[in-house]
Design a protein around this motif. Structure first.
Motif, PDB file in Angstrom:
ATOM      1  N   TYR A 341     -52.316  31.747 -17.070  1.00  0.00           N
ATOM      2  CA  TYR A 341     -52.519  32.835 -16.114  1.00  0.00           C
ATOM      3  C   TYR A 341     -52.817  34.149 -16.830  1.00  0.00           C
ATOM      4  CZ  TYR A 341     -50.194  29.735 -12.693  1.00  0.00           C
ATOM      5  OH  TYR A 341     -49.848  28.693 -11.883  1.00  0.00           O
ATOM      6  N   GLN A 342     -53.309  35.096 -16.086  1.00  0.00           N
ATOM      7  CA  GLN A 342     -53.533  36.434 -16.610  1.00  0.00           C
ATOM      8  C   GLN A 342     -52.227  36.990 -17.184  1.00  0.00           C
ATOM      9  OE1 GLN A 342     -54.206  39.509 -13.670  1.00  0.00           O
ATOM     10  NE2 GLN A 342     -55.651  40.575 -14.996  1.00  0.00           N
ATOM     11  N   TYR A 343     -52.301  37.534 -18.383  1.00  0.00           N
ATOM     12  CA  TYR A 343     -51.211  38.134 -19.146  1.00  0.00           C
ATOM     13  C   TYR A 343     -50.316  37.113 -19.843  1.00  0.00           C
ATOM     14  CZ  TYR A 343     -52.391  42.320 -16.394  1.00  0.00           C
ATOM     15  OH  TYR A 343     -53.042  43.367 -15.787  1.00  0.00           O
ATOM     16  N   TYR A 344     -50.609  35.830 -19.771  1.00  0.00           N
ATOM     17  CA  TYR A 344     -49.753  34.840 -20.440  1.00  0.00           C
ATOM     18  C   TYR A 344     -49.831  35.023 -21.948  1.00  0.00           C
ATOM     19  CZ  TYR A 344     -47.687  30.363 -21.801  1.00  0.00           C
ATOM     20  OH  TYR A 344     -46.899  29.388 -22.349  1.00  0.00           O
ATOM     21  N   ALA A 345     -48.684  35.029 -22.601  1.00  0.00           N
ATOM     22  CA  ALA A 345     -48.626  35.261 -24.046  1.00  0.00           C
ATOM     23  C   ALA A 345     -48.874  33.961 -24.797  1.00  0.00           C
ATOM     24  CB  ALA A 345     -47.280  35.870 -24.417  1.00  0.00           C
ATOM     25  N   ASP A 346     -50.134  33.550 -24.873  1.00  0.00           N
ATOM     26  CA  ASP A 346     -50.438  32.267 -25.514  1.00  0.00           C
ATOM     27  C   ASP A 346     -50.424  32.356 -27.029  1.00  0.00           C
ATOM     28  OD1 ASP A 346     -52.728  33.758 -25.782  1.00  0.00           O
ATOM     29  OD2 ASP A 346     -53.981  32.452 -24.547  1.00  0.00           O
ATOM     30  N   ALA A 347     -50.221  33.557 -27.589  1.00  0.00           N
ATOM     31  CA  ALA A 347     -50.111  33.687 -29.046  1.00  0.00           C
ATOM     32  C   ALA A 347     -48.748  33.264 -29.567  1.00  0.00           C
ATOM     33  CB  ALA A 347     -50.402  35.126 -29.469  1.00  0.00           C
ATOM     34  N   ILE A 348     -47.767  33.125 -28.671  1.00  0.00           N
ATOM     35  CA  ILE A 348     -46.430  32.699 -29.091  1.00  0.00           C
ATOM     36  C   ILE A 348     -46.476  31.209 -29.435  1.00  0.00           C
ATOM     37  CG2 ILE A 348     -44.021  32.423 -28.365  1.00  0.00           C
ATOM     38  CD1 ILE A 348     -44.408  34.837 -26.544  1.00  0.00           C
ATOM     39  N   PRO A 349     -46.066  30.817 -30.636  1.00  0.00           N
ATOM     40  CA  PRO A 349     -46.156  29.405 -31.037  1.00  0.00           C
ATOM     41  C   PRO A 349     -45.399  28.477 -30.080  1.00  0.00           C
ATOM     42  CG  PRO A 349     -45.662  30.790 -32.932  1.00  0.00           C
ATOM     43  CD  PRO A 349     -45.532  31.671 -31.715  1.00  0.00           C
ATOM     44  N   GLN A 350     -45.961  27.294 -29.894  1.00  0.00           N
ATOM     45  CA  GLN A 350     -45.335  26.288 -29.045  1.00  0.00           C
ATOM     46  C   GLN A 350     -44.009  25.848 -29.658  1.00  0.00           C
ATOM     47  OE1 GLN A 350     -46.141  24.735 -25.957  1.00  0.00           O
ATOM     48  NE2 GLN A 350     -44.066  23.936 -26.265  1.00  0.00           N
ATOM     49  N   ARG A 351     -42.956  25.880 -28.875  1.00  0.00           N
ATOM     50  CA  ARG A 351     -41.648  25.434 -29.350  1.00  0.00           C
ATOM     51  C   ARG A 351     -41.592  23.908 -29.336  1.00  0.00           C
ATOM     52  NH1 ARG A 351     -38.051  28.816 -26.598  1.00  0.00           N
ATOM     53  NH2 ARG A 351     -37.423  29.965 -28.462  1.00  0.00           N
ATOM     54  N   GLU A 352     -41.082  23.343 -30.434  1.00  0.00           N
ATOM     55  CA  GLU A 352     -40.964  21.888 -30.574  1.00  0.00           C
ATOM     56  C   GLU A 352     -39.493  21.491 -30.641  1.00  0.00           C
ATOM     57  OE1 GLU A 352     -43.581  20.050 -30.495  1.00  0.00           O
ATOM     58  OE2 GLU A 352     -45.216  21.471 -30.954  1.00  0.00           O
ATOM     59  N   GLN A 353     -39.214  20.216 -30.357  1.00  0.00           N
ATOM     60  CA  GLN A 353     -37.852  19.722 -30.485  1.00  0.00           C
ATOM     61  C   GLN A 353     -37.408  19.795 -31.943  1.00  0.00           C
ATOM     62  OE1 GLN A 353     -36.935  15.456 -30.164  1.00  0.00           O
ATOM     63  NE2 GLN A 353     -35.396  15.958 -28.611  1.00  0.00           N
ATOM     64  N   ASP A 354     -36.204  20.328 -32.158  1.00  0.00           N
ATOM     65  CA  ASP A 354     -35.641  20.420 -33.503  1.00  0.00           C
ATOM     66  C   ASP A 354     -34.137  20.220 -33.377  1.00  0.00           C
ATOM     67  OD1 ASP A 354     -34.695  21.074 -36.036  1.00  0.00           O
ATOM     68  OD2 ASP A 354     -36.103  22.744 -36.318  1.00  0.00           O
ATOM     69  N   LEU A 487     -38.182  37.014 -23.693  1.00  0.00           N
ATOM     70  CA  LEU A 487     -37.749  35.883 -22.874  1.00  0.00           C
ATOM     71  C   LEU A 487     -37.826  34.576 -23.652  1.00  0.00           C
ATOM     72  CD1 LEU A 487     -39.543  36.880 -19.566  1.00  0.00           C
ATOM     73  CD2 LEU A 487     -37.070  36.885 -19.941  1.00  0.00           C
ATOM     74  N   HIS A 488     -38.865  34.416 -24.443  1.00  0.00           N
ATOM     75  CA  HIS A 488     -39.016  33.193 -25.235  1.00  0.00           C
ATOM     76  C   HIS A 488     -37.886  33.054 -26.234  1.00  0.00           C
ATOM     77  CE1 HIS A 488     -40.855  30.538 -28.349  1.00  0.00           C
ATOM     78  NE2 HIS A 488     -41.351  29.924 -27.291  1.00  0.00           N
TER      79      HIS A 488
END
Length: 534
Positions: A341-354, A487-488
């Motif tokens: 969506y508009q304004y979505y922060a897609d530069a934040i790396p995808q969080r993976e299971q750890d 939030l992330h």
């Protein structure tokens, strides 16, 4: 001038009854469950790419029973929204990326302070031939805002000082706001914010300004409408459109397979899988139509410790949740609302299971199963929505790998949302489409009405207010990214996925937009649909 954001049961009188046919179809037994992939011909491919006029399309939706109404300000269900879209229009509507797109508003312009917005209406007509005017707009919004009513869009209109707003002429509306609001076009596009005629109060035979005009209506059964030739965006291709009610998914798919309807809304993934390669019908998947996740209450133990929240984020195997709870019909999330969506922060790396890092964080927070201080939490769920119970059980298994005991509690579907808004500590959640700004303002500010995560931080509130006072869109986007990074890192939404919305259509149907999430501009655009010959 800024006009857009950045983007993208009347039974039939003759020939038997559609509703009766649907009742028979429901007895036929069919698939339940759900995933899907793009359909054939839904976007006008092959030899039928040129729209043709004529014909009648019957569309099956789940309904609201005998209490249904055509009052567009009372829209609540998908069937309500689709019928309202056929009969009425808004000043704006959300595009596929949830940016506001002009509809009855030809253009809009704010003042420098962003607290006064001037709207210019396009030339549009009501079904009785009268022009749509600024008086209609002000009447509609004041009706929605009536404190004695419970209209869906009331909360969205709260920023407007409707007493101070005015209509200088028939095609101009000046909205005075109570505070700066750079994303004010979202108000005009809000769910249920339809424009009705000045003084309209009886909607048994509504006069609208949408692409179809009213013919007949039986609550809980069907609505029949016909083409409005003078619609401002051009006359629909179809002669007639009938919305028929079929509450059970098996009834909708059987009616589609049996030829009683040409369009079936809201199919399950297993049903779609069973039929997408057989060639009898089209299966169309609308991606990013529903957020899926868990709510962690940030104001109570154990989730008042951000280390525990982060550990839970790292416990989640998102693809396993998509595959198990949604039968693969969706894509993984990154603990942020509004992917794409508009304004979505897609530069934040995808969080993976750890799991190793999750165990370390839990030990730091005093929860170590090796010394008898392991964490036990209750996860509230309910069959209130597709995949909720399955997701809870999957996460229970995942959490056990990190030494966390999850006790799944299945609650009452009728009271689930009210029970979990302020109660409990950990619960399943979902959300339909809305702008990221609306998600923040409705769910994440100190005074937000549906703050399920109990996220209350004055500095976060200040960032939102800064964004609404920022005219430059790039600077505003940077503020939204700061909020999302916060939030992330430490928020209370574990957003593991985004579910597809699945539709079925007869092979003769053309013009269905396959890239429009539910409740956006091109969803349920039956004025753009046509029927191929043969």
């Amino acid at each position: 001038m800024r006009t857009t954001g950045t983007s993208r049961r009347t039974v039939l009188a003759a020939g038997g009854g559609t509703a009766a046919a649907l009742a028979l179809a429901a007895c036929g037994g069919s698939g339940s469950g759900g995933s899907a992939s793009g359909g054939t011909g839904g976007s006008g491919e092959g030899g039928d790419a040129t729209p043709r006029s004529g014909g009648k399309l019957r569309a099956a939706f789940a309904g609201g029973g005998a209490g249904e109404t055509l009052d567009p300000h009372l829209t609540n269900l998908f069937a309500d929204a689709a019928r309202a879209k056929a009969l009425f229009d808004k000043l704006a509507e959300f595009g596929s990326d949830m940016s506001a797109q002009p509809r009855l508003a030809e253009r809009w312009e704010p003042n420098d302070a962003l607290d006064r917005w001037t709207i210019t209406l396009r030339d549009a007509l009501w079904h009785d031939g009268k022009p749509v005017t600024a008086a209609d707009v002000l009447y509609s919004y004041r009706r929605i805002a009536d404190p004695g009513q419970a209209f869906r869009a009331k909360a969205a209109l709260e920023p407007i000082d409707l007493q101070a707003s005015e209509a200088p002429d028939d095609r101009t509306v000046v909205f005075q706001l109570k505070r700066p609001y750079a994303d004010f076009p979202n108000v005009m596009a809000a769910f249920g914010a339809y424009i009705v005629q000045d003084s309209a109060a009886d909607f048994t035979e509504p006069v609208g300004c949408g692409p179809f005009r009213f013919v007949s209506f039986t609550p809980g059964e069907s609505l029949l409408v016909s083409r409005f030739d003078d619609y401002w965006e051009g006359a629909p291709h179809l002669d007639e459109l009938e919305f028929v009610i079929a509450d059970e998914e098996s009834a909708r798919i059987n009616a589609l397979l049996g030829g009683q309807v040409e369009y079936a809304h809201e199919l399950n993934p297993a049903t779609a899988r069973a039929h997408e390669t057989g060639g009898r019908i089209q299966i169309i998947r609308l991606a990013n139509s529903a957020m899926q996740g868990f709510v962690l209450k940030t104001d109570r133990a154990p989730f008042d410790d951000k280390r525990v929240r982060e550990a839970f984020f790292l416990i989640a195997d998102r693809q396993e949740l998509i595959d198990g709870a949604l039968s693969g019909a969706g894509e993984i999330g990154n603990d942020l609302f509004g992917k794409g969506y508009q304004y979505y922060a897609d530069a934040i790396p995808q969080r993976e299971q750890d799991l190793d890092r999750a165990r370390a964080l839990l030990r730091e927070a005093g929860h170590d199963p090796d010394n008898g201080t392991g964490l036990t939490v209750t996860l509230d769920t309910s069959p209130v929505a597709t995949g909720f119970v399955e997701a809870a059980e999957i996460f229970k298994t995942q959490a056990a790998q990190a030494g966390v005991t999850v006790e799944v509690k299945v609650g009452n579907a009728e009271t689930y949302w009210s029970d979990t808004l302020d109660g409990g500590m950990f619960s399943c959640t979902r959300s339909g489409t809305m702008p990221i700004e609306s998600h923040i303002s409705q769910r994440l500010l100190t005074d937000s009405p549906t703050n399920a995560t109990q996220w209350r931080h004055a500095d976060f509130d200040d960032l939102y207010q800064q964004a609404q006072a920022t005219r430059d869109e790039t600077e505003r986007a940077a503020l939204y990214e700061r909020m999302q990074r916060r939030l992330h890192a430490e928020g209370g939404f574990l957003i593991w996925g985004f579910a597809d919305w699945i539709l079925g259509a007869a092979n003769s149907v053309r013009g269905i937009a396959g890239d429009a999430p539910a409740n956006t501009l091109d969803w349920a655009r039956f004025d753009r649909v046509w029927l191929a010959e043969g």
